[in-house]
Design a protein around this motif. Structure first.
Motif, PDB file in Angstrom:
ATOM      1  N   ASP A 207       1.434  -0.855  -0.131  1.00  0.00           N
ATOM      2  CA  ASP A 207       0.005   0.187   0.089  1.00  0.00           C
ATOM      3  C   ASP A 207       1.071   1.646   0.154  1.00  0.00           C
ATOM      4  O   ASP A 207       2.334   1.245   0.591  1.00  0.00           O
ATOM      5  CB  ASP A 207      -1.002   0.129   1.383  1.00  0.00           C
ATOM      6  N   THR A 208       0.191   2.462  -0.269  1.00  0.00           N
ATOM      7  CA  THR A 208       0.865   3.857   0.046  1.00  0.00           C
ATOM      8  C   THR A 208       0.227   5.110   0.520  1.00  0.00           C
ATOM      9  O   THR A 208      -1.371   4.846   0.476  1.00  0.00           O
ATOM     10  CB  THR A 208       0.881   4.100  -1.497  1.00  0.00           C
ATOM     11  N   ARG A 209       0.551   5.425   1.456  1.00  0.00           N
ATOM     12  CA  ARG A 209       0.278   6.699   2.741  1.00  0.00           C
ATOM     13  C   ARG A 209       0.152   8.162   1.478  1.00  0.00           C
ATOM     14  O   ARG A 209       1.346   7.987   1.131  1.00  0.00           O
ATOM     15  CB  ARG A 209      -0.321   6.218   3.389  1.00  0.00           C
ATOM     16  N   PHE A 210      -0.592   8.864   0.922  1.00  0.00           N
ATOM     17  CA  PHE A 210      -0.563  10.169   0.944  1.00  0.00           C
ATOM     18  C   PHE A 210      -0.710  11.778   1.132  1.00  0.00           C
ATOM     19  O   PHE A 210      -2.045  10.841   2.561  1.00  0.00           O
ATOM     20  CB  PHE A 210      -1.838  10.461  -0.649  1.00  0.00           C
ATOM     21  N   TYR A 211      -0.031  12.599   2.334  1.00  0.00           N
ATOM     22  CA  TYR A 211      -0.436  13.403   2.541  1.00  0.00           C
ATOM     23  C   TYR A 211      -0.224  14.601   1.619  1.00  0.00           C
ATOM     24  O   TYR A 211       1.116  14.726   0.263  1.00  0.00           O
ATOM     25  CB  TYR A 211       0.751  13.235   3.152  1.00  0.00           C
ATOM     26  N   ARG A 212      -1.061  15.523   1.569  1.00  0.00           N
ATOM     27  CA  ARG A 212      -0.546  16.843   1.508  1.00  0.00           C
ATOM     28  C   ARG A 212       0.011  17.796   1.966  1.00  0.00           C
ATOM     29  O   ARG A 212      -0.636  18.241   3.137  1.00  0.00           O
ATOM     30  CB  ARG A 212      -1.782  17.981   0.474  1.00  0.00           C
ATOM     31  N   VAL A 213       0.810  18.594   1.634  1.00  0.00           N
ATOM     32  CA  VAL A 213       1.636  19.346   2.417  1.00  0.00           C
ATOM     33  C   VAL A 213       1.667  20.885   1.678  1.00  0.00           C
ATOM     34  O   VAL A 213       2.079  21.157   1.005  1.00  0.00           O
ATOM     35  CB  VAL A 213       3.078  19.457   3.008  1.00  0.00           C
ATOM     36  N   PRO A 214       1.138  22.569   2.484  1.00  0.00           N
ATOM     37  CA  PRO A 214       1.222  23.815   1.754  1.00  0.00           C
ATOM     38  C   PRO A 214       3.053  23.826   1.941  1.00  0.00           C
ATOM     39  O   PRO A 214       3.751  23.756   2.738  1.00  0.00           O
ATOM     40  CB  PRO A 214      -0.107  24.250   2.170  1.00  0.00           C
ATOM     41  N   VAL A 215       3.118  24.496   0.536  1.00  0.00           N
ATOM     42  CA  VAL A 215       4.478  25.094   0.343  1.00  0.00           C
ATOM     43  C   VAL A 215       4.712  26.574  -0.365  1.00  0.00           C
ATOM     44  O   VAL A 215       4.560  25.919  -1.014  1.00  0.00           O
ATOM     45  CB  VAL A 215       5.651  23.993   0.177  1.00  0.00           C
ATOM     46  N   GLY A 216       5.287  27.141   0.426  1.00  0.00           N
ATOM     47  CA  GLY A 216       4.552  28.793   0.647  1.00  0.00           C
ATOM     48  C   GLY A 216       5.928  28.970  -0.609  1.00  0.00           C
ATOM     49  O   GLY A 216       7.016  28.598  -0.929  1.00  0.00           O
ATOM     50  N   TRP A 217       5.645  29.694  -1.421  1.00  0.00           N
ATOM     51  CA  TRP A 217       7.677  31.178  -2.400  1.00  0.00           C
ATOM     52  C   TRP A 217       8.371  31.100  -1.155  1.00  0.00           C
ATOM     53  O   TRP A 217       7.791  31.888  -0.282  1.00  0.00           O
ATOM     54  CB  TRP A 217       7.054  31.613  -2.567  1.00  0.00           C
ATOM     55  N   GLY A 218       9.722  30.706  -1.444  1.00  0.00           N
ATOM     56  CA  GLY A 218      11.306  30.785  -0.524  1.00  0.00           C
ATOM     57  C   GLY A 218      10.704  29.908   0.013  1.00  0.00           C
ATOM     58  O   GLY A 218      12.045  29.498   0.663  1.00  0.00           O
ATOM     59  N   GLN A 219      10.477  28.816   1.138  1.00  0.00           N
ATOM     60  CA  GLN A 219      10.198  27.670   1.431  1.00  0.00           C
ATOM     61  C   GLN A 219      10.637  26.625   0.988  1.00  0.00           C
ATOM     62  O   GLN A 219      10.305  26.289  -0.155  1.00  0.00           O
ATOM     63  CB  GLN A 219       8.682  27.642   1.578  1.00  0.00           C
ATOM     64  N   ARG A 220      11.232  25.774   2.153  1.00  0.00           N
ATOM     65  CA  ARG A 220      12.072  24.787   1.561  1.00  0.00           C
ATOM     66  C   ARG A 220      11.422  23.324   2.320  1.00  0.00           C
ATOM     67  O   ARG A 220      10.536  23.596   4.008  1.00  0.00           O
ATOM     68  CB  ARG A 220      13.411  24.814   2.227  1.00  0.00           C
ATOM     69  N   LEU A 221      11.535  22.458   1.842  1.00  0.00           N
ATOM     70  CA  LEU A 221      10.668  21.193   2.739  1.00  0.00           C
ATOM     71  C   LEU A 221      12.365  19.881   2.568  1.00  0.00           C
ATOM     72  O   LEU A 221      12.541  19.692   2.574  1.00  0.00           O
ATOM     73  CB  LEU A 221       9.091  20.403   2.078  1.00  0.00           C
ATOM     74  N   ARG A 222      11.562  20.062   4.042  1.00  0.00           N
ATOM     75  CA  ARG A 222      12.710  18.403   4.892  1.00  0.00           C
ATOM     76  C   ARG A 222      11.749  17.439   4.810  1.00  0.00           C
ATOM     77  O   ARG A 222      10.945  18.275   6.009  1.00  0.00           O
ATOM     78  CB  ARG A 222      13.129  19.224   5.782  1.00  0.00           C
ATOM     79  N   VAL A 223      11.907  16.432   4.985  1.00  0.00           N
ATOM     80  CA  VAL A 223      11.076  15.367   5.726  1.00  0.00           C
ATOM     81  C   VAL A 223      12.222  13.979   5.884  1.00  0.00           C
ATOM     82  O   VAL A 223      12.712  13.622   4.538  1.00  0.00           O
ATOM     83  CB  VAL A 223      10.228  14.967   4.229  1.00  0.00           C
ATOM     84  N   THR A 224      11.416  13.315   6.764  1.00  0.00           N
ATOM     85  CA  THR A 224      12.359  11.802   7.055  1.00  0.00           C
ATOM     86  C   THR A 224      10.870  10.837   7.479  1.00  0.00           C
ATOM     87  O   THR A 224       9.898  11.565   8.344  1.00  0.00           O
ATOM     88  CB  THR A 224      12.865  11.903   8.161  1.00  0.00           C
TER      89      THR A 224
END
Length: 399
Positions: A207-224
């Motif tokens: 299976d796969t689980r999906f999550y939606r994360v809002p990211v704005g201009w100039g922002q960066r995403l770091r995920v573990t």
């Protein structure tokens, strides 16, 4: 498929290609086949047409099977790079795909208005299932921005997939936010909305689980993604047993990480470049950095390979540690409402505008964002819903 998606039959030749309006469509594709679709574009907007192929439950694709998508002018000149993805699931079968794009550039061959042709090609099924596969198409348009507001590619480095980690030594830290408990969605359409912080969940093998994360201009995403120990009767090793992936607003792949799983704690991490409109235009930038071009929804996917099903009982627990770094910056000035491309999911500023200068006015764009995404394929197909194949190994075919 997505609620309200329109059935369409792609043509065998470019000259007979059916014309697509913005929206969602369904079709099917046999091994080795190519289908053509038309889009009518102006001389200012950017256009994205994504194609996702959905293997049938229990099927195993051939090693060279997959899907490619590209866009060309009416006289055959290519727009952008196009993308080719193999299923390459090593014993599993997962949806795979990406988008073709038309971005207007001052001296680009695809800057003019007129009819363009989208080509969707399926790979050979040698050694695997020969059945026709359902595909889902999404045509999304991004309006032009006012000249001089495009900005520059974001400073701060490129997107990197990160490295598989066995300990917490170099995991990205979540930038504030409370612990969240959210059952991830089965696809883009019902992805669970989450914010910076930690998210606890579990996922069944296959299976796969999906999550939606809002990211704005100039922002960066770091995920573990910290995968926990799973109940197991004996020692085992599942190559590519766990996966963490990220897609952008137009369903284009940003990063994909997978690693072996032995039923013991395992971590995968990724980080992105800061979001900037001009990332799409920056010379020398890699594909992952160029994909960080929209303020808005970014989609995380957490997967466990079906091979793990025979080794553990029940689901595999995980914790997502999500960091959204930086305050939202002012983005480009769109000439009209950019909808899902302009950060409509982000909190309003004090003047009632989203970052990017477009007033929300209660337009309900978050609802539209939900509707334009991909739906799950039903309870019986939940095991299929992982984006872009297991490894998303890129392969180029001659169109």
């Amino acid at each position: 498929m997505a609620p309200g998606a329109n059935p369409v039959k792609g043509a065998a030749t470019a000259g007979d290609a059916p014309l697509l309006a913005e929206g969602m469509y369904t079709d099917s594709l046999k091994p080795g086949a190519t289908k053509y679709y038309g889009v009518e574009l102006d001389d200012a907007s950017s256009a994205y047409v994504s194609a996702i192929a959905v293997p049938r439950e229990g099927s195993v694709p051939g090693a060279q099977d997959g899907i490619g998508v590209s866009m060309r002018t009416a006289d055959g000149r290519r727009c952008g790079l196009g993308h080719q993805r193999t299923f390459a699931a090593q014993g599993g079968a997962y949806p795979t795909g990406d988008y073709a794009e038309r971005v207007v550039e001052p001296r680009g061959v695809c800057r003019g208005a007129g009819r363009y042709v989208v080509t969707v090609t399926r790979g050979e099924a040698t050694g695997g299932s020969t059945a026709a596969l359902p595909i889902e198409l999404a045509y999304m348009s991004e309006p032009a921005v006012r000249k001089g507001t495009e900005g520059s590619p974001a400073a701060g480095g490129k997107s990197t997939p990160g490295a598989a980690q066995e300990s917490a030594a170099s995991r990205p830290a979540a930038s504030g936010g409370a612990e969240q408990s959210a059952e991830g969605g089965t696809g883009f359409n019902d992805a669970a909305e989450v914010r910076a912080g930690s998210v606890k969940g579990s996922v069944e093998p296959g299976d796969t689980r999906f999550y939606r994360v809002p990211v704005g201009w100039g922002q960066r995403l770091r995920v573990t993604a910290d995968f926990g120990a799973a109940p197991s009767g004996s020692a085992f090793h599942a190559a590519n047993g766990v996966r963490l992936a990220l897609s952008n607003t137009a369903r284009g792949l940003v990063a994909n990480r997978n690693g072996g799983y032995q039923g013991k704690p395992k971590s995968l991490s990724l980080e992105t470049a800061p979001v900037a409109y001009a990332n799409r235009l920056g010379a020398g930038l890699d594909a992952a950095t160029k994909a960080m071009r929209f303020a808005g929804a970014y989609y995380l996917q957490v997967s466990v390979h079906p091979a793990v099903a025979g080794k553990v009982s029940g689901s595999v627990p995980f914790t997502l540690r999500i960091g959204v770094e930086g305050e939202p910056a002012k983005g480009p000035e769109y000439v009209k409402d950019p909808g899902e491309f302009g950060g409509s999911m982000l909190p309003l500023a004090g003047d009632g505008t989203v970052p990017g200068g477009v007033r929300d006015g209660g337009s309900g764009r978050s609802d539209r964002l939900r509707l334009v995404g991909y739906a799950g394929v039903g309870t019986g197909s939940v095991l299929l819903l992982g984006l872009g194949g297991w490894s998303l190994a890129a392969r180029r075919w001659k169109n």
